[in-house]
Write a protein that holds these residues in place. Structure first.
Motif, PDB file in Angstrom:
ATOM      1  N   ASN A 219     -45.214  16.813  -3.553  1.00 33.37           N
ATOM      2  CA  ASN A 219     -46.670  16.789  -3.339  1.00 33.37           C
ATOM      3  C   ASN A 219     -47.063  17.437  -2.025  1.00 33.37           C
ATOM      4  O   ASN A 219     -48.085  18.130  -1.936  1.00 33.37           O
ATOM      5  N   GLN A 220     -46.255  17.211  -0.978  1.00 35.72           N
ATOM      6  CA  GLN A 220     -46.541  17.811   0.322  1.00 35.72           C
ATOM      7  C   GLN A 220     -46.402  19.328   0.255  1.00 35.72           C
ATOM      8  O   GLN A 220     -47.219  20.073   0.817  1.00 35.72           O
ATOM      9  N   LEU A 221     -45.370  19.772  -0.437  1.00 36.39           N
ATOM     10  CA  LEU A 221     -45.164  21.215  -0.619  1.00 36.39           C
ATOM     11  C   LEU A 221     -46.346  21.828  -1.352  1.00 36.39           C
ATOM     12  O   LEU A 221     -46.861  22.879  -0.950  1.00 36.39           O
ATOM     13  N   LYS A 222     -46.787  21.159  -2.404  1.00 35.34           N
ATOM     14  CA  LYS A 222     -47.916  21.659  -3.200  1.00 35.34           C
ATOM     15  C   LYS A 222     -49.193  21.705  -2.382  1.00 35.34           C
ATOM     16  O   LYS A 222     -49.950  22.686  -2.445  1.00 35.34           O
ATOM     17  N   GLU A 223     -49.425  20.668  -1.597  1.00 31.84           N
ATOM     18  CA  GLU A 223     -50.622  20.617  -0.753  1.00 31.84           C
ATOM     19  C   GLU A 223     -50.622  21.761   0.256  1.00 31.84           C
ATOM     20  O   GLU A 223     -51.636  22.436   0.457  1.00 31.84           O
ATOM     21  N   ASN A 224     -49.484  21.970   0.912  1.00 34.61           N
ATOM     22  CA  ASN A 224     -49.395  23.039   1.913  1.00 34.61           C
ATOM     23  C   ASN A 224     -49.550  24.424   1.291  1.00 34.61           C
ATOM     24  O   ASN A 224     -50.208  25.293   1.862  1.00 34.61           O
ATOM     25  N   PHE A 225     -48.959  24.594   0.094  1.00 39.19           N
ATOM     26  CA  PHE A 225     -49.060  25.895  -0.552  1.00 39.19           C
ATOM     27  C   PHE A 225     -50.477  26.170  -1.028  1.00 39.19           C
ATOM     28  O   PHE A 225     -50.976  27.292  -0.918  1.00 39.19           O
ATOM     29  N   ASN A 226     -51.137  25.141  -1.533  1.00 39.82           N
ATOM     30  CA  ASN A 226     -52.528  25.317  -1.989  1.00 39.82           C
ATOM     31  C   ASN A 226     -53.450  25.668  -0.823  1.00 39.82           C
ATOM     32  O   ASN A 226     -54.404  26.442  -0.983  1.00 39.82           O
ATOM     33  N   LYS A 227     -53.173  25.116   0.336  1.00 35.51           N
ATOM     34  CA  LYS A 227     -53.967  25.467   1.512  1.00 35.51           C
ATOM     35  C   LYS A 227     -53.765  26.934   1.878  1.00 35.51           C
ATOM     36  O   LYS A 227     -54.698  27.629   2.274  1.00 35.51           O
ATOM     37  N   LYS A 228     -52.531  27.375   1.705  1.00 33.15           N
ATOM     38  CA  LYS A 228     -52.192  28.748   2.057  1.00 33.15           C
ATOM     39  C   LYS A 228     -52.902  29.749   1.151  1.00 33.15           C
ATOM     40  O   LYS A 228     -53.439  30.754   1.595  1.00 33.15           O
ATOM     41  N   ILE A 229     -52.947  29.434  -0.181  1.00 33.53           N
ATOM     42  CA  ILE A 229     -53.543  30.389  -1.107  1.00 33.53           C
ATOM     43  C   ILE A 229     -55.035  30.136  -1.302  1.00 33.53           C
ATOM     44  O   ILE A 229     -55.749  30.983  -1.833  1.00 33.53           O
TER      45      ILE A 229
END
Length: 230
Positions: A219-229
């Motif tokens: 979930n943390q990975l997904k959150e960080n990646f979504n912020k990036k894109i």
């Protein structure tokens, strides 16, 4: 008057497009069945046109019509035997047919699949896809008919020299296959740090969620990646 001239010019331009140009435009738009009609028309006029045959092979592959894809790619690799990509595509189509065939039929194709990928590698020292194909080939086939992690690692190492992202992804792929999930995490993390792409995200996310059962990290990975894109 200028308006009508423009309309005439546009209409004439569309009308004057060749079958190949129409097919290519539709292919880019992912209208593959429509594109195939124009490519077949072009092939009637130019039976040995390499690019037309390649497109027809690609379309056949998209629809998993492996015999047709194999025929197209075999034709073009015979015409241009020094083209690595043609050998790679031929081996790929043959390999997919082998996967969907019974064991005895598949055994008869294994050598040709391997030789096609090896030929592509020899012809082009920078051909990434053929090296990926060999990594997967040597990992997935049984040891009794030539499967070997050692062989797979050879081409994974070559990928590392050509592209760090592909190198780490390929090593992660090998680790996942052998259920070395912590090692896979290290390799996928390295790949994601460098590439930070949809592909590197998906590999790492799937590992956390479905192999390591670490939903918090996923979930943390997904959150960080979504912020990036985002």
């Amino acid at each position: 008057m200028k308006y009508y001239f423009c309309l005439f010019f546009i209409s004439f331009s569309l009308f004057s497009q060749s079958n190949f140009e129409k097919g290519e435009k539709l292919f880019v738009q992912k209208k593959y069945k429509e594109a195939k009609v124009y490519f077949n028309n072009n092939l009637e006029e130019h039976p040995s046109d390499l690019k037309t045959l390649e497109y027809l092979g690609d379309i056949a592959g998209i629809y998993k019509e492996w015999d047709e894809a194999i025929e197209c790619y075999e034709n073009i690799k015979k015409q241009k035997p020094q083209n690595a990509n043609y050998h790679y595509k031929y081996g790929g189509a043959l390999g997919m047919k082998a996967k969907e065939s019974n064991k005895f039929a598949a055994l008869g194709m294994i050598d040709d699949v391997e030789n096609s990928f090896l030929t592509a590698v020899k012809l082009d020292k920078t051909h990434i896809d053929s090296r990926w194909a060999l990594v997967m080939f040597y990992i997935e086939i049984p040891a009794i008919i030539g499967g070997s992690e050692k062989k797979a690692q050879v081409y994974s190492n070559e990928l590392m020299q050509l592209s760090k992202v592909d190198g780490y992804l390929s090593k992660g792929y090998i680790d996942v296959y052998f259920k070395r999930y912590k090692n896979a995490e290290k390799n996928y993390l390295n790949a994601h740090k460098i590439g930070n792409s949809q592909i590197t995200f998906e590999k790492l996310y799937d590992l956390y969620l479905n192999k390591l059962n670490e939903k918090t990290k996923a979930n943390q990975l997904k959150e960080n990646f979504n912020k990036k894109i985002g």
